[in-house]
Design an enzyme around this catalytic site. Structure first.
Site, PDB file in Angstrom:
ATOM      1  N   GLN A  97      11.861 -71.382  17.852  1.00  0.00           N
ATOM      2  CA  GLN A  97      12.486 -70.817  18.351  1.00  0.00           C
ATOM      3  C   GLN A  97      12.871 -69.914  20.002  1.00  0.00           C
ATOM      4  O   GLN A  97      14.394 -69.001  19.605  1.00  0.00           O
ATOM      5  CB  GLN A  97      13.679 -69.807  16.508  1.00  0.00           C
ATOM      6  CG  GLN A  97      13.741 -71.079  15.812  1.00  0.00           C
ATOM      7  CD  GLN A  97      14.503 -72.026  16.294  1.00  0.00           C
ATOM      8  OE1 GLN A  97      15.984 -71.768  17.029  1.00  0.00           O
ATOM      9  NE2 GLN A  97      14.395 -73.043  15.837  1.00  0.00           N
ATOM     10  N   SER A  98      12.000 -69.517  20.716  1.00  0.00           N
ATOM     11  CA  SER A  98      12.162 -68.705  21.599  1.00  0.00           C
ATOM     12  C   SER A  98      13.579 -69.287  22.760  1.00  0.00           C
ATOM     13  O   SER A  98      14.433 -70.555  23.237  1.00  0.00           O
ATOM     14  CB  SER A  98      11.640 -69.289  22.485  1.00  0.00           C
ATOM     15  OG  SER A  98      11.670 -68.564  24.191  1.00  0.00           O
TER      16      SER A  98
END
Ligand SMILES: *Cc1c(COP(=O)(O)O)cnc(C)c1O
Length: 334
Positions: free
Chosen positions: A73-74
C-alpha cells in the site's frame, strides 16, 4: 547544477481550519493545514516533492526504468508509478508478498495498475532484505537491456529530502511566523527536509512505526542533507502513536480522523496523516503545543491507502448512521 524536474504546480494551498482548531482547544487562527495531499500528480501526496529530485537524477543518468520498493500500500510506489507514466518511463515496484496479494488488492494497488507499473513480488522477504531484492531486480533488468534507476524506500535519500527543503521554504513564504510544523514520520525524508528549511525546534515528527530507530534515521538524513552534525536527541519526535505497529489501526488515530472529517470535511489516512493528527492532539493535551502559537499540520496525502486498509473501511462503515430507513418511506404512507 540541479537536475530537479517539475512534476506539479506550486505552491500547494495553506488552509485555516477554525472548526478543527476549536475542537482541539486552540484559537481559530492557531491551526493551519498545508495541503500537500492536493499535489496534482497521481492522487497527490508528499512523495511527489522528493520524486522531483530523485526522478530528475534518474533522467540525468539516462535511465529508462524506475525501480522502487515499499509495502504493497506504499503511496511512494504509487506516485513513482504516476511519475513514470507522465515521463514515459517504465516502472517496476518491488513488494513483499505473492501475486495472490494483488487479487485482493485495493487502494494504492489499483492505481499502480492504472499507471501501468509492473510488480516484482518478493515473497515473504524480511523488510530488511528488500533493498537487496531491489538490487537483484535491477541486475535482471540490466541483463534484459533496460537502464534501471533505483529509488530508495519512501524516496528518502538525502537527495529526495531536498524536496522538503523546498516544501519548508514554500510554507515559510506563506506563514513566516509558523512555530510548529507537525508531520508524519515514515521513512524520515520529509521531516529531514523540513528541518533543513525550518530548523530542529519547529518540526514535530510523529513516528508511524515504519522504521526501527526514527530519531537516528532522521538525524542521519538531516546531517547528510545540511552538512551540520544533527544529534538524534535534538529532534522533536513523538513515539506515542504507533499503537500495535505500522499499518495497524490505532483507536486515537480513528478518533483523530473522525474529528478532522466532522469539523472540516478533511480526509486523513490511517497510516500516516491520521497518526500525525493524533500526535498533534496529544501535543496540545500535554502542552507541547499551546493556544496562540501558529501551528501547521502537513497533510502528506494517503487517501488511496484508506481504501487499502480493510479494518479502517469496516470500522467506518459499521458506524454509518441511519436516518429514517427503518420507517415506512413517507410517500407510501396512507
Ligand atoms: C510516506 C508518507 C509519509 C511519511 O513521509 P516520510 O518522508 O517517508 O517520512 C507521510 N504521509 C504519507 C501519506 C506518506 O505516504
Amino acid at each position: 547544477m540541479s537536475d530537479k524536474i517539475a512534476l506539479s504546480t506550486w505552491p500547494t494551498p495553506l488552509e485555516r481550519v477554525p472548526r478543527l482548531a476549536a475542537a482541539l482547544g486552540l484559537g481559530e487562527d492557531d491551526l493551519w493545514i498545508k495541503r500537500d495531499d492536493l499535489i496534482g500528480l497521481g492522487g497527490g501526496g508528499n512523495k511527489v516533492r522528493k520524486l522531483e529530485w530523485t526522478v530528475g537524477a534518474a533522467l540525468a543518468a539516462g535511465a529508462d526504468t524506475l525501480v522502487t520498493t515499499g509495502a504493497a500500500q506504499s503511496n511512494h510506489a504509487r506516485l513513482t508509478a504516476a511519475a513514470g507514466a507522465r515521463l514515459g518511463l517504465d516502472v517496476v515496484l518491488v513488494f513483499p508478498g505473492t501475486p495472490d496479494s494483488a487479487v485482493n488488492g485495493s487502494g494504492n494497488l489499483v492505481l499502480d495498475g492504472l499507471f501501468g507499473a509492473r510488480v516484482f513480488w518478493a515473497g515473504d522477504s524480511d523488510p530488511s532484505t528488500m533493498a537487496d531484492v531491489t538490487d537483484e531486480v535491477c541486475r535482471r533488468l540490466r541483463h534484459d537491456g533496460a537502464r534501471p534507476f533505483a529509488i530508495p524506500f519512501g524516496g528518502s535519500s538525502p537527495l529526495g529530502a531536498r524536496g522538503y527543503v523546498d516544501g519548508g521554504a514554500e510554507l515559510l513564504s506563506q506563514l513566516p511566523d509558523v512555530e510548529h510544523v507537525v508531520v508524519a514520520l515514515g521513512s524520515g525524508g520529509t521531516m529531514a527536509g523540513l528541518i533543513g528549511a525550518l530548523g530542529e525546534r519547529r518540526v514535530l515528527g510523529v513516528h508511524c512505526g515504519a522504521v526501527a530507530e526514527p530519531a537516528v534515521t532522521v538525524a542521519d538524513l538531516t546531517t547528510a542533507l545540511t552538512g551540520r552534525d544533527i544529534a538524534p536527541g535534538s529532534l522533536r519526535i513523538r513515539t506515542d502513536q504507533v499503537g500495535a505497529g505500522y499499518g495497524v489501526l490505532h483507536e486515537p488515530v480513528l478518533a483523530a480522523m473522525r474529528t478532522a472529517a466532522l469539523t472540516e470535511g478533511l480526509v486523513l489516512d490511517p497510516v500516516y496523516s491520521g497518526r500525525a493528527m493524533a500526535g498533534l492532539i496529544a501535543a496540545v493535551r500535554d502542552g507541547d503545543i499551546r493556544p496562540a502559537q501558529r501551528s501547521v499540520l502537513l497533510h502528506t496525502g494517503g487517501l488511496p491507502g484508506l481504501f487499502g486498509h480493510t479494518e479502517t473501511v469496516h470500522r467506518t462503515v459499521d458506524s454509518l448512521r441511519s436516518y429514517g430507513s427503518e420507517r415506512t418511506p413517507p410517500h407510501t404512507s396512507a
